[in-house]
Design a protein around this motif. Structure first.
Motif, PDB file in Angstrom:
ATOM      1  N   GLU A 752       0.838  -1.178   0.000  1.00  0.00           N
ATOM      2  CA  GLU A 752       0.000   0.000   0.000  1.00  0.00           C
ATOM      3  C   GLU A 752       0.886   1.245   0.000  1.00  0.00           C
ATOM      4  O   GLU A 752       2.031   1.200   0.461  1.00  0.00           O
ATOM      5  N   PRO A 753       0.368   2.375  -0.517  1.00  0.00           N
ATOM      6  CA  PRO A 753       1.192   3.598  -0.580  1.00  0.00           C
ATOM      7  C   PRO A 753       1.732   4.031   0.782  1.00  0.00           C
ATOM      8  O   PRO A 753       2.872   4.502   0.893  1.00  0.00           O
ATOM      9  N   GLU A 754       0.918   3.845   1.836  1.00  0.00           N
ATOM     10  CA  GLU A 754       1.355   4.304   3.153  1.00  0.00           C
ATOM     11  C   GLU A 754       2.477   3.457   3.745  1.00  0.00           C
ATOM     12  O   GLU A 754       3.079   3.821   4.751  1.00  0.00           O
ATOM     13  N   HIS A 755       2.779   2.303   3.124  1.00  0.00           N
ATOM     14  CA  HIS A 755       3.823   1.423   3.651  1.00  0.00           C
ATOM     15  C   HIS A 755       5.234   1.941   3.406  1.00  0.00           C
ATOM     16  O   HIS A 755       6.210   1.317   3.838  1.00  0.00           O
ATOM     17  N   ILE A 756       5.356   3.063   2.683  1.00  0.00           N
ATOM     18  CA  ILE A 756       6.695   3.624   2.480  1.00  0.00           C
ATOM     19  C   ILE A 756       7.222   4.254   3.774  1.00  0.00           C
ATOM     20  O   ILE A 756       8.418   4.507   3.908  1.00  0.00           O
ATOM     21  N   LYS A 757       6.350   4.494   4.723  1.00  0.00           N
ATOM     22  CA  LYS A 757       6.779   5.090   5.984  1.00  0.00           C
ATOM     23  C   LYS A 757       7.513   4.055   6.826  1.00  0.00           C
ATOM     24  O   LYS A 757       7.137   2.886   6.866  1.00  0.00           O
ATOM     25  N   PRO A 758       8.559   4.454   7.555  1.00  0.00           N
ATOM     26  CA  PRO A 758       9.255   3.511   8.436  1.00  0.00           C
ATOM     27  C   PRO A 758       8.351   3.066   9.577  1.00  0.00           C
ATOM     28  O   PRO A 758       7.528   3.829  10.074  1.00  0.00           O
ATOM     29  N   ASP A 759       8.513   1.816   9.966  1.00  0.00           N
ATOM     30  CA  ASP A 759       7.662   1.231  11.002  1.00  0.00           C
ATOM     31  C   ASP A 759       8.528   0.868  12.205  1.00  0.00           C
ATOM     32  O   ASP A 759       9.192  -0.162  12.220  1.00  0.00           O
ATOM     33  N   ASN A 760       8.521   1.742  13.213  1.00  0.00           N
ATOM     34  CA  ASN A 760       9.309   1.522  14.428  1.00  0.00           C
ATOM     35  C   ASN A 760       8.411   1.496  15.659  1.00  0.00           C
ATOM     36  O   ASN A 760       8.783   1.969  16.728  1.00  0.00           O
ATOM     37  N   ARG A 761       7.231   0.923  15.536  1.00  0.00           N
ATOM     38  CA  ARG A 761       6.272   0.914  16.640  1.00  0.00           C
ATOM     39  C   ARG A 761       6.843   0.242  17.882  1.00  0.00           C
ATOM     40  O   ARG A 761       7.616  -0.693  17.795  1.00  0.00           O
ATOM     41  N   VAL A 762       6.406   0.727  19.044  1.00  0.00           N
ATOM     42  CA  VAL A 762       6.795   0.117  20.311  1.00  0.00           C
ATOM     43  C   VAL A 762       5.918  -1.099  20.586  1.00  0.00           C
ATOM     44  O   VAL A 762       6.409  -2.189  20.838  1.00  0.00           O
ATOM     45  N   THR A 763       4.600  -0.878  20.551  1.00  0.00           N
ATOM     46  CA  THR A 763       3.651  -1.978  20.691  1.00  0.00           C
ATOM     47  C   THR A 763       3.273  -2.457  19.304  1.00  0.00           C
ATOM     48  O   THR A 763       2.597  -1.749  18.559  1.00  0.00           O
TER      49      THR A 763
END
Length: 816
Positions: A752-763
């Protein structure tokens, strides 16, 4: 209404098995006051079943702007079965000063509910208290509520040294003889506890002297507790000398004659050994022994102490898991000595987590298979909650509270318990000894023998709530006199159609109980006189009754360790990422579009004298604002730089960026441009407020010295020239049950287009509602984030029979 709970175990009156030096017990057929004590406990269990709440949080600490996700488990009765009594749970976030930051009402079904608390960006860093209770629990006092301290950090990193120095310059050290008293000539155990100003244990060592000789030496464990043995002698005064502590501490004075109680609760024995000693049997010829757990009398006996010493054995098989109170009483039922012990029947739930792989890649799908079994290894249906966190960003403490430690231990004792999970962690070899030290030094808060004997507890002041309550007054619209004997009808269509009618009392007051409505939901109230005349006015009560806060609150230590500094350093990045992943899964990303419109001139509903101010927000027509209880809740968390705390009639406001030239910090408060006291704001229904305006910084200069702390103005519909309707019905927009938000976790199976954002979630994942089937199985799947790290999962839950369990597990994410 009468309340009943199930008691599935029989109360046993057992014959005391004793070993006495030189002789045996002399028994009597008369059991008084035992029969009366047992009857009192039984009556208490039937008429005043105790509710408990345990909350499972997604992680132990947070940063401003983040969300606290939680699951609440509500139990009732001695066996911790999911409660069928209350449906309404109150959850509050309280700051270090005892002020209310947020409060929620949760609707519990079969003892299970979940919710979330959005932490405002403007909130100050500190130790915050999460408190939870039902209205029924208020009858027992605040000490029965659930309490949990949570650290909330802002974006400031401490420049202090990260090494915390444990010193003994400010200590609270207390000594506790086993059973309650020291008696001259009787060899006794004395426990001690040393805590610092932050309420945490301090490791200490020292020696006991009689003024001229060293009697013994002692050393505490890491939690500041320990014990030593002492035979006190007549005319001796004993003192403790603590290393690196300037004051000597006097031990409790010993008695010339009396009775002592010592207990051996070795895990290697099937019995609990109880030894009773006295120096003068003539004062204690007849004694009674009672052992009870959560009001369940497991053991009782009567004996004669004619030889000054007796040793009794209590079978552990008769005692449920948890804290057991062993009490020796005289023939009047007055306690002479007491001792708390912990019995572990190892009857908790067992969870097994199976992953589909041992190592995972970033953003890879994780499949978890859950198996729940009871103490006998049989599959069991269980209500579960699961949290998945990145341990590189959040440190999970293996010794923190769990559902087991809370229900069986913490909820039975008075005060704060440091690292309650320590006593249940099998990796801690000294956990049984540490548990004994804890129970020798921690206060007991449950039902007393005096209550059992008298059986005269007060009628409950607070009722069981199975919904919410709307209170108000029905008055004449022309003279505001109360309408006596009138009728007020309630009507709501969501979530279920519901209608109720109540009659007003001699003061015109009415109360509609046990209704179900949620935030942003309209409810119609309609009134009439007893003759059916609808020319009446309904005034809905706007104040909330919050219990006072007595639980100890400790200031957040500004010294941060390296892990906490790293956590705070990533805060801004995490918040930005979390917000980006907080949209609904059904959100569609649109291409850029051009919107052409003409500005519509609207009438300014704010101040006609002081202008638009720094921030002006319209309230009327916005359900999320109109359903608030207090006018200051309209501002709370919605205006940058303005901090609002409080509850009921006690509120405080601080506008950052302004300096007081007076002694106070309260801003100028106005209603329709007229100054008012902040304490009077609770009398204004939020539904009558059209808008509010905040002046801060240079904008507040228009008020002169009165605006030195900023200014806040509320503008009512009446003040803007709108006459309030004099009708028999009103649309009620009170604060209803909390509407649960869905935890958003991205799915990476389709790009998806929004998946270009880095994913560093805590939970990474939060699932508050997992239920195993009849085979004890459940399956869960979610996707990893981008970080190479170790992931920790925490699974907790409870069965319909009240058995609970928890499990921590790990897996790793590895980048190629």
């Amino acid at each position: 209404m009468p309340i009943k709970t199930q008691n599935t175990k029989r109360r046993h009156l057992l014959i005391l098995t004793s070993i006495i030096i030189g002789s045996l017990f002399s028994f009597s057929h008369y059991t008084d006051p035992l029969e009366k004590i047992i009857a009192g406990f039984n009556k208490y269990l039937d008429e005043k079943p105790q509710e408990k709440i345990y909350i499972h949080f997604d992680r132990p600490y947070y940063s401003t702007g983040e969300t606290i996700w939680f699951k609440a488990y509500l139990t009732a009765g001695a066996y911790h079965q999911p409660s069928l009594l209350s449906n309404t749970i109150y959850v509050e976030l309280i700051n270090e000063h005892g002020q209310f930051v947020q409060n929620l009402k949760l609707f519990s079904i079969n003892g299970s509910t979940a919710g979330s608390i959005l932490i405002p960006d403007s909130l100050a860093a500190g130790n915050y208290l999460v408190r939870a209770y039902t209205n029924w629990m208020r009858n027992s006092g605040e000490e029965y509520f659930f309490h949990r301290s949570l650290k909330i950090w802002d974006n400031k990193i401490s420049a202090n040294n990260t090494d915390t120095i444990s010193n003994t310059s400010h200590l609270d050290i207390q000594f506790f003889p086993e059973g309650g008293e020291l008696v001259n000539g009787i060899y006794s155990k004395v426990a001690f506890k040393a805590i610092g100003t932050d309420g945490l244990g301090r490791k200490v060592s020292g020696k006991v002297t009689d003024g001229s000789n060293v009697i013994c030496e002692f050393k505490s464990n890491s939690l500041g507790m320990g014990a030593f043995l002492l035979t006190p002698q007549k005319d001796k005064q004993y003192k403790a000398i603590i290393e690196n502590y300037e004051n000597e501490i006097a031990l409790p004075k010993s008695k010339e004659s009396g009775l002592t109680l010592s207990v051996n609760n070795s895990s290697s024995s099937n019995d609990i050994t109880v030894k009773i000693q006295t120096t003068d049997y003539t004062n204690f010829r007849t004694i009674y022994i009672v052992a009870q757990t959560r009001g369940i009398v497991c053991y009782s006996a009567r004996a004669n102490l004619s030889t000054n010493i007796a040793v009794a054995k209590i079978p552990k098989a008769e005692i449920p898991s948890g804290v057991t109170q062993i009490t020796v009483t005289d023939q009047n039922g007055t306690p002479l000595a007491e001792r708390l012990i912990f019995v572990d029947q190892k009857d908790h739930l067992t969870f097994t987590i199976t992953t589909n792989k041992t190592l995972y890649a970033p953003r890879e799908l994780v499949n978890l298979d859950i198996q729940a079994t009871d103490a006998s290894g049989k599959p069991i249906v269980t209500d579960l909650s699961l949290s998945i966190c990145d341990t590189q960003q959040v440190l999970i403490d293996e010794n923190s509270e769990s559902i087991n430690s809370y229900l069986l231990l913490s909820s039975e004792l008075i005060g704060h318990i440091e690292s309650p999970g320590y006593y249940f962690n099998s990796d801690n070899e000294d956990r049984e000894e540490a548990m004994d030290y804890l129970l020798l030094t921690q206060g007991w808060r449950r039902f007393t023998f005096k209550d059992a004997l008298e059986q005269k507890w007060e009628h409950p002041l607070y009722k069981v709530e199975q919904g919410l309550t709307i209170k108000g007054k029905l008055v004449d619209p022309y003279n505001n006199k109360p309408v006596i004997g009138g009728e007020v009808s309630y009507l709501s269509v969501f979530p279920i159609p519901e209608a109720k009618t109540v009659t007003t009392n001699s003061k015109g007051e009415f109360e509609v109980n046990n209704i179900i409505y949620f935030d942003s939901t309209d409810a119609l109230l309609q009134g009439a006189t007893k003759r059916g005349n609808k020319s009446v006015k309904i005034l809905v009560e706007n104040s909330a009754d919050f219990p006072s806060v007595k639980f100890p609150l400790f200031h957040l230590n500004e010294t941060q360790n390296e892990f906490e500094k790293a956590f705070i350093a990533k805060s801004v990045e995490r918040k930005t990422i979390d917000r980006s992943y907080n949209f609904d899964e059904k959100t569609i990303i649109l291409d850029a579009v051009e919107v052409r419109a003409k500005r519509e001139d609207t009438q300014n509903t704010g101040s006609k004298i002081f202008g638009r101010g720094s921030t002006s927000i319209k309230v009327s027509g916005n359900p999320s604002l109109e359903n608030q209880l207090h006018p200051l809740q309209l501002i709370q968390g919605r205006v940058a730089g303005v901090q609002v705390t409080g509850s009921g009639q006690n509120w405080s406001v601080l506008i950052r960026g302004v300096n007081s030239i007076n002694s106070g910090t309260t801003p100028l408060i106005m209603v329709d441009d007229m100054p008012v006291q902040i304490e009077t704001l609770h009398t204004i229904p939020v539904q009558e407020i059209e808008s509010f305006t905040v002046w801060k910084g240079p904008d507040a200069a228009i008020f002169g010295s009165r605006g030195a702390n900023g200014a806040i103005g509320f503008y009512t519909k009446r003040g803007s020239g709108v006459e309030p309707p004099r009708e028999s019905s009103v649309t009620f927009l009170g604060t209803g049950f909390h509407i649960e938000r869905e935890f958003y976790a991205p799915k990476y199976d389709v790009q998806e287009p929004e998946h270009i954002k880095p994913d560093n979630r805590v939970t990474l994942f939060w699932a508050p509602y997992i239920q195993t089937d009849s085979s004890g199985r459940a399956s869960i799947s979610f996707y990893n984030h981008d970080v190479e790290t170790t992931i920790t999962g925490t699974l907790e839950g409870i069965s319909a029979t009240g058995s609970s369990g928890s499990l921590n597990f790990e897996y790793k994410i590895i980048k190629d």
